[in-house]
Design a protein around this motif. Structure first.
Motif, mmCIF file in Angstrom:
data_model
loop_
_atom_site.group_PDB
_atom_site.id
_atom_site.type_symbol
_atom_site.label_atom_id
_atom_site.label_comp_id
_atom_site.label_asym_id
_atom_site.label_seq_id
_atom_site.Cartn_x
_atom_site.Cartn_y
_atom_site.Cartn_z
ATOM 1 N N MET A 1 0.859 -1.173 0.000
ATOM 2 C CA MET A 1 0.000 0.000 0.000
ATOM 3 C C MET A 1 0.903 1.233 0.000
ATOM 4 N N GLY A 2 0.619 2.173 -0.895
ATOM 5 C CA GLY A 2 1.437 3.369 -1.004
ATOM 6 C C GLY A 2 1.238 4.326 0.156
ATOM 7 N N ALA A 3 2.193 5.230 0.302
ATOM 8 C CA ALA A 3 2.145 6.215 1.386
ATOM 9 C C ALA A 3 0.910 7.099 1.269
ATOM 10 N N TYR A 4 0.532 7.456 0.026
ATOM 11 C CA TYR A 4 -0.631 8.319 -0.175
ATOM 12 C C TYR A 4 -1.901 7.636 0.324
ATOM 13 N N VAL A 5 -2.056 6.360 -0.017
ATOM 14 C CA VAL A 5 -3.248 5.613 0.397
ATOM 15 C C VAL A 5 -3.292 5.491 1.924
ATOM 16 N N LYS A 6 -2.151 5.193 2.525
ATOM 17 C CA LYS A 6 -2.103 5.089 3.981
ATOM 18 C C LYS A 6 -2.475 6.406 4.635
ATOM 19 N N GLN A 11 -6.309 9.845 7.555
ATOM 20 C CA GLN A 11 -7.096 11.085 7.618
ATOM 21 C C GLN A 11 -8.585 10.784 7.791
ATOM 22 N N ARG A 12 -9.076 9.775 7.085
ATOM 23 C CA ARG A 12 -10.487 9.401 7.225
ATOM 24 C C ARG A 12 -10.775 8.881 8.620
ATOM 25 N N GLY A 13 -9.852 8.119 9.178
ATOM 26 C CA GLY A 13 -10.009 7.620 10.546
ATOM 27 C C GLY A 13 -10.073 8.758 11.543
ATOM 28 N N ILE A 14 -9.223 9.760 11.355
ATOM 29 C CA ILE A 14 -9.227 10.931 12.236
ATOM 30 C C ILE A 14 -10.564 11.653 12.137
ATOM 31 N N LEU A 15 -11.062 11.839 10.912
ATOM 32 C CA LEU A 15 -12.347 12.512 10.716
ATOM 33 C C LEU A 15 -13.479 11.728 11.371
ATOM 34 N N LEU A 16 -13.487 10.411 11.205
ATOM 35 C CA LEU A 16 -14.531 9.592 11.827
ATOM 36 C C LEU A 16 -14.488 9.722 13.350
ATOM 37 N N ASP A 17 -13.292 9.692 13.921
ATOM 38 C CA ASP A 17 -13.152 9.860 15.379
ATOM 39 C C ASP A 17 -13.662 11.228 15.820
ATOM 40 N N GLU A 18 -13.306 12.277 15.081
ATOM 41 C CA GLU A 18 -13.756 13.630 15.425
ATOM 42 C C GLU A 18 -15.269 13.728 15.385
#
Length: 94
Positions: A1-6, A11-18
């Motif tokens: 998995m590339g760095a961009y995908v990771k 970022q999506r995980g952070i948004l979901l947590d927020e």
């Protein structure tokens, strides 16, 4: 998995947590959270997202505008793609 995908996944995980924290604290409405999830996480238009959730476009619009009276089943259909569901949480006393 590339760095961009990771980075995108992180970022999506952070948004979901927020958003979960904001919903729990009552600092964002359900409609506001749904709209942010749709736009910031999926990037889908309302028509696409409603079809994915198997709800009508009118229902999605009402939810995002904090209008109408959606059922738990409908709200769960909207939140399920993000690993969330509607539930009962204790009131914060303070």
């Amino acid at each position: 998995m590339g760095a961009y995908v990771k980075d995108e996944i992180r970022q999506r995980g952070i948004l979901l947590d927020e958003l979960r924290d904001q919903l729990t604290a009552g600092t964002i409405s359900i409609g506001g959270a749904v709209k942010r999830l749709r736009t910031d996480v999926t990037g889908l238009r309302q028509e696409q997202f409603a079809a994915m959730c198997k709800i009508s476009l009118r229902t999605l619009r009402q939810i995002e505008q904090d209008d109408g009276n959606p059922t738990f089943q409908t709200l769960n259909a909207v939140f399920r793609p993000f690993g969330m569901q509607v539930g009962i949480v204790p009131l914060r006393r303070g």
